[in-house]
Design an enzyme around this catalytic site. Structure first.
Site, PDB file in Angstrom:
ATOM      1  N   SER A 164       5.102  -7.005   3.351  1.00 29.64           N
ATOM      2  CA  SER A 164       5.567  -7.413   4.684  1.00 29.64           C
ATOM      3  C   SER A 164       6.249  -8.783   4.648  1.00 29.64           C
ATOM      4  O   SER A 164       6.051  -9.573   3.718  1.00 29.64           O
ATOM      5  CB  SER A 164       4.364  -7.493   5.621  1.00 29.64           C
ATOM      6  N   PHE A 213       0.806  -1.225   0.000  1.00 30.56           N
ATOM      7  CA  PHE A 213       0.000   0.000   0.000  1.00 30.56           C
ATOM      8  C   PHE A 213       0.839   1.276   0.000  1.00 30.56           C
ATOM      9  O   PHE A 213       0.342   2.350  -0.296  1.00 30.56           O
ATOM     10  CB  PHE A 213      -0.941   0.019   1.226  1.00 30.56           C
ATOM     11  N   LYS A 219      -1.628  -7.016  -9.297  1.00 24.24           N
ATOM     12  CA  LYS A 219      -2.582  -7.013  -8.189  1.00 24.24           C
ATOM     13  C   LYS A 219      -2.150  -5.901  -7.237  1.00 24.24           C
ATOM     14  O   LYS A 219      -1.223  -6.048  -6.447  1.00 24.24           O
ATOM     15  CB  LYS A 219      -2.610  -8.353  -7.437  1.00 24.24           C
ATOM     16  N   GLU A 242      -5.061  -3.773  -1.967  1.00 25.90           N
ATOM     17  CA  GLU A 242      -6.504  -3.549  -1.843  1.00 25.90           C
ATOM     18  C   GLU A 242      -6.792  -2.270  -1.061  1.00 25.90           C
ATOM     19  O   GLU A 242      -7.937  -1.850  -0.937  1.00 25.90           O
ATOM     20  CB  GLU A 242      -7.189  -4.761  -1.207  1.00 25.90           C
ATOM     21  N   ARG A 243      -5.711  -1.653  -0.515  1.00 24.43           N
ATOM     22  CA  ARG A 243      -5.952  -0.457   0.285  1.00 24.43           C
ATOM     23  C   ARG A 243      -5.830   0.834  -0.528  1.00 24.43           C
ATOM     24  O   ARG A 243      -6.264   1.881  -0.068  1.00 24.43           O
ATOM     25  CB  ARG A 243      -4.977  -0.435   1.464  1.00 24.43           C
ATOM     26  N   GLU A 267       9.137  -4.036  13.126  1.00 24.62           N
ATOM     27  CA  GLU A 267       9.023  -2.899  12.202  1.00 24.62           C
ATOM     28  C   GLU A 267       7.765  -2.133  12.598  1.00 24.62           C
ATOM     29  O   GLU A 267       6.678  -2.713  12.651  1.00 24.62           O
ATOM     30  CB  GLU A 267       8.893  -3.411  10.760  1.00 24.62           C
ATOM     31  N   CYS A 301       9.461   1.768   3.336  1.00 22.71           N
ATOM     32  CA  CYS A 301      10.334   0.655   3.730  1.00 22.71           C
ATOM     33  C   CYS A 301      11.739   1.156   3.967  1.00 22.71           C
ATOM     34  O   CYS A 301      12.548   0.477   4.577  1.00 22.71           O
ATOM     35  CB  CYS A 301      10.333  -0.423   2.674  1.00 22.71           C
TER      36      CYS A 301
HETATM   37  P1  NAD Z   1       1.341  -6.502   3.093  1.00 25.69           P
HETATM   38  O1  NAD Z   1       2.282  -7.644   3.120  1.00 25.69           O
HETATM   39  O2  NAD Z   1       0.280  -6.441   4.100  1.00 25.69           O
HETATM   40  O3  NAD Z   1       0.608  -6.443   1.660  1.00 25.69           O
HETATM   41  C1  NAD Z   1       1.337  -6.530   0.455  1.00 25.69           C
HETATM   42  C2  NAD Z   1       0.554  -7.353  -0.552  1.00 25.69           C
HETATM   43  O4  NAD Z   1       0.425  -8.683  -0.057  1.00 25.69           O
HETATM   44  C3  NAD Z   1      -0.856  -6.834  -0.778  1.00 25.69           C
HETATM   45  O5  NAD Z   1      -1.107  -6.830  -2.167  1.00 25.69           O
HETATM   46  C4  NAD Z   1      -1.739  -7.796  -0.027  1.00 25.69           C
HETATM   47  O6  NAD Z   1      -2.970  -8.004  -0.668  1.00 25.69           O
HETATM   48  C5  NAD Z   1      -0.928  -9.069   0.003  1.00 25.69           C
HETATM   49  N1  NAD Z   1      -1.122  -9.815   1.266  1.00 25.69           N
HETATM   50  C6  NAD Z   1      -1.232  -9.292   2.510  1.00 25.69           C
HETATM   51  N2  NAD Z   1      -1.377 -10.266   3.412  1.00 25.69           N
HETATM   52  C7  NAD Z   1      -1.350 -11.437   2.740  1.00 25.69           C
HETATM   53  C8  NAD Z   1      -1.437 -12.804   3.116  1.00 25.69           C
HETATM   54  N3  NAD Z   1      -1.602 -13.176   4.380  1.00 25.69           N
HETATM   55  N4  NAD Z   1      -1.380 -13.746   2.156  1.00 25.69           N
HETATM   56  C9  NAD Z   1      -1.208 -13.395   0.873  1.00 25.69           C
HETATM   57  N5  NAD Z   1      -1.126 -12.115   0.452  1.00 25.69           N
HETATM   58  C10 NAD Z   1      -1.180 -11.145   1.363  1.00 25.69           C
HETATM   59  O7  NAD Z   1       2.255  -5.178   3.098  1.00 25.69           O
HETATM   60  P2  NAD Z   1       1.749  -3.670   3.187  1.00 25.69           P
HETATM   61  O8  NAD Z   1       1.277  -3.415   4.586  1.00 25.69           O
HETATM   62  O9  NAD Z   1       0.876  -3.345   2.052  1.00 25.69           O
HETATM   63  O10 NAD Z   1       3.130  -2.893   2.964  1.00 25.69           O
HETATM   64  C11 NAD Z   1       3.995  -2.539   4.000  1.00 25.69           C
HETATM   65  C12 NAD Z   1       5.145  -3.508   4.107  1.00 25.69           C
HETATM   66  O11 NAD Z   1       5.833  -3.556   2.862  1.00 25.69           O
HETATM   67  C13 NAD Z   1       6.200  -3.080   5.119  1.00 25.69           C
HETATM   68  O12 NAD Z   1       6.650  -4.205   5.805  1.00 25.69           O
HETATM   69  C14 NAD Z   1       7.302  -2.471   4.264  1.00 25.69           C
HETATM   70  O13 NAD Z   1       8.584  -2.492   4.843  1.00 25.69           O
HETATM   71  C15 NAD Z   1       7.230  -3.356   3.063  1.00 25.69           C
HETATM   72  N6  NAD Z   1       7.799  -2.703   1.893  1.00 25.69           N
HETATM   73  C16 NAD Z   1       9.016  -3.137   1.466  1.00 25.69           C
HETATM   74  C17 NAD Z   1       9.613  -2.516   0.387  1.00 25.69           C
HETATM   75  C18 NAD Z   1      10.958  -2.965  -0.074  1.00 25.69           C
HETATM   76  O14 NAD Z   1      11.311  -2.652  -1.203  1.00 25.69           O
HETATM   77  N7  NAD Z   1      11.708  -3.672   0.747  1.00 25.69           N
HETATM   78  C19 NAD Z   1       8.961  -1.468  -0.273  1.00 25.69           C
HETATM   79  C20 NAD Z   1       7.701  -1.078   0.177  1.00 25.69           C
HETATM   80  C21 NAD Z   1       7.123  -1.711   1.274  1.00 25.69           C
END
Ligand code: NAD
Length: 522
Positions: A248, A171, A195, A198-199, A403, A303
């Site tokens: 994440s 997101f 994809k 969703e937020r 984090e 991140c």
């Molecule tokens: P998230 O993991 O909650 O969601 C990311 C994606 O995964 C979404 O599209 C979501 O629909 C999907 N998802 C979420 N939970 C899932 C599950 N249980 N099973 C399958 N799919 C699932 O992450 P977020 O909250 O949207 O983003 C923040 C996180 O992303 C932080 O931890 C941040 O550090 C990380 N991030 C990392 C980078 C990098 O390049 N290292 C860049 C941006 C964000």
């Protein structure tokens, strides 16, 4: 709610305030360059983080619809692959120009759905656009190699597209991260299924519409909404040849593992806990401003946010001055003039961050600046947390181990550079780090000994521009960081190598007897 378009408005129609969403409209999938309403009965509500007003509903796309989306991409792939790289490059040129033209509109969608300030949202779009612009150099980046390996025999290498590839996006960068995939996957000849989170999928919907305007054929950029079920579908669908994930650790480690079980290519950038070491000999004014900006910008939801400060020696006495600068930041709705940081993404995120601050207090840390309970007068219902600074933090505390992903800076004290390096290297994450010093020798030692993918020397958020690659380390990147995003590794990720060895004999064969041994001389 009516299933109408969120993406078809003209470039002049976009929100410029948080109050403009009177009649929310459902978000649709994007298939074959068209908006297609989902027939699902499961919807995810998306609320503006500054007001918690409903903005739109996101469909949990049905299994049958997901299949259609992938089949459309698969159908489009051979024609796109067959186009010359110059033809694809021309489309990408147009795409870049259109993104620039619609820059404000994309940023406005991000501010409304994600909450970050409009100025910061423009940076989100620009960083993605720069990847698209750099991808136009494909004509010099993708050529293979050729060597005459024996008389009349040469070997040539090619990079060929994989087919349909998918991106699962987080997101926090709703334009930049989808563009990491859209740009590089398509210019190398793949069809992609995105994809979005969703937020906040609004920016991706606009990016898809612009892709159609730029001349991408139907099916080359498809958008599929959903959450965990859609993710499982992407991993398990055999037509999808590679998966790009950013998000994440919880989701990413699962996705990487499940892709590995299928033998599927996966690149996955995960969570972080980025440390900055601040030394007494640094340019203090520069360092304090940089630290406050990098910890609290985007409400800490980057991140690469600098979420952990390591005071070396006497710099621990500077905490009140950082607090002063942090306190001067203007927390407000992202469309408001002069806003420095907006709300966090959801009430659940706010609650979790507040719980972590409370745990730090209970565990004996010092709250130097407390953002709990602060809110801008105009937006009483948003997910607000003001900049928070926690000092005297110890490694065992929850606020250090997790984090936080909010506007919270945790500070630890050490006595020497050696201790700072040891502390940082001992942390399980390794996305980015920074050092503030005026000593070249100190900086060089830090740079060589530190185990983080991205190192800043007097630079707080050292994310490399797209001619390099997004280089994480340790738990911040799945699979040991072999498949990093964009740059040369990005092109490698979305292509398959092929080598062709050919033999065009310049003289007639003299023998009629076949040779069966491996050749032992050239
Ligand atoms: P998230 O993991 O909650 O969601 C990311 C994606 O995964 C979404 O599209 C979501 O629909 C999907 N998802 C979420 N939970 C899932 C599950 N249980 N099973 C399958 N799919 C699932 O992450 P977020 O909250 O949207 O983003 C923040 C996180 O992303 C932080 O931890 C941040 O550090 C990380 N991030 C990392 C980078 C990098 O390049 N290292 C860049 C941006 C964000």
């Amino acid at each position: 709610l009516q299933a109408t378009t969120t993406a078809a408005s003209s470039s002049t129609q976009y929100p410029t305030s948080h109050e403009q969403i009177n009649q929310p409209i459902d978000t649709q999938n994007w298939i074959d360059n068209k908006l297609v309403p989902s027939k699902t009965d499961q919807w995810i509500e998306l609320h503006d983080p500054a007001t918690n007003n409903l903005v739109t509903r996101i469909p949990q796309t049905t299994e049958e619809e997901m299949k259609q989306i992938v089949e459309s991409a698969q159908k489009a792939f051979p024609g796109w692959k067959a186009q010359s790289v110059l033809a694809r490059q021309q489309i990408m040129f147009k795409y870049c120009a259109l993104i620039r033209e619609h820059w404000d509109r994309l940023a406005a969608s991000i501010t409304l759905e994600q909450g970050k300030t409009f100025a910061d949202a423009k940076g989100d779009v620009l960083r993605g656009l720069q990847v698209a612009e750099t991808s136009c150099g494909i004509t010099t980046d993708i050529p293979g190699e050729v060597l005459e390996v024996a008389k009349d025999m040469e070997t040539r290498s090619y990079r060929e597209p994989l087919g349909v590839v998918a991106a699962i996006c987080p997101f926090n960068f709703p334009a930049m991260i989808p563009l990491w995939t859209i740009s590089i996957a398509t210019i190398t000849g793949n069809a992609c299924v995105i994809k979005p989170s969703e937020r906040d999928p609004g920016a991706v919907m606009i990016l898809a519409e612009l892709a159609e305007k730029a001349g991408f054929p139907p099916g080359i950029v498809n958008i599929m909404h959903g959450s965990a079920k859609a993710v499982d579908f992407i991993i398990d669908e055999p037509l999808i040849k590679a998966v790009s994930f950013v998000g994440s650790n919880k989701a990413g480690e699962y996705i990487y593992r499940r892709c590995a079980e299928q033998g599927k290519r996966c690149q996955a950038n995960l969570g972080a806990k980025n440390h900055a070491a601040i030394l007494p000999d640094c340019n203090k004014n520069h360092a304090l401003n940089a630290l406050a900006g990098a910890a609290f910008g985007a409400a800490g939801q980057r991140c690469m946010a600098l979420s952990t400060l390591v005071f070396v020696g006497e710099t621990k006495d500077w905490a009140p001055e950082i607090a002063e600068r942090a306190n001067a930041l203007n927390m407000n709705g992202g469309f408001e003039k002069g806003a420095d940081l907006g709300p966090v993404i959801s009430p659940q995120a706010k609650k979790r961050i507040e719980d972590i601050i409370a745990s730090a207090e209970e565990e004996g840390a010092t709250i130097v600046l407390d953002g709990r309970g602060k809110k801008p007068e105009k937006y009483p219902n948003g997910n607000w947390i003001g900049p928070t600074i926690i000092a005297n933090v110890k490694k065992h505390m929850r606020c250090y181990k997790e984090e936080i992903f909010g506007p919270v800076l945790v500070c630890l004290n050490v006595d020497s550079l050696d201790e700072a390096i040891e502390l940082i290297n001992d942390n399980e994450y390794g996305n980015g780090t920074a050092i503030f010093t005026n000593s070249g020798a100190t900086a060089t030692r830090f740079q060589k000994e530190i185990e983080a993918g991205q190192v800043g020397i007097n630079v707080p958020i050292p994310v490399p521009l797209p001619m390099f690659s997004f280089t994480g380390n340790k738990k911040s990147v799945a699979g040991g960081g072999a498949n990093t995003f964009y740059g040369k590794p990005g092109i490698q990720f979305y292509t398959q190598q092929k080598t062709v060895t050919s033999f065009w004999k310049s003289e007639d064969a003299v023998s009629t007897r076949a040779k069966v041994n491996m050749p032992t001389q050239s």
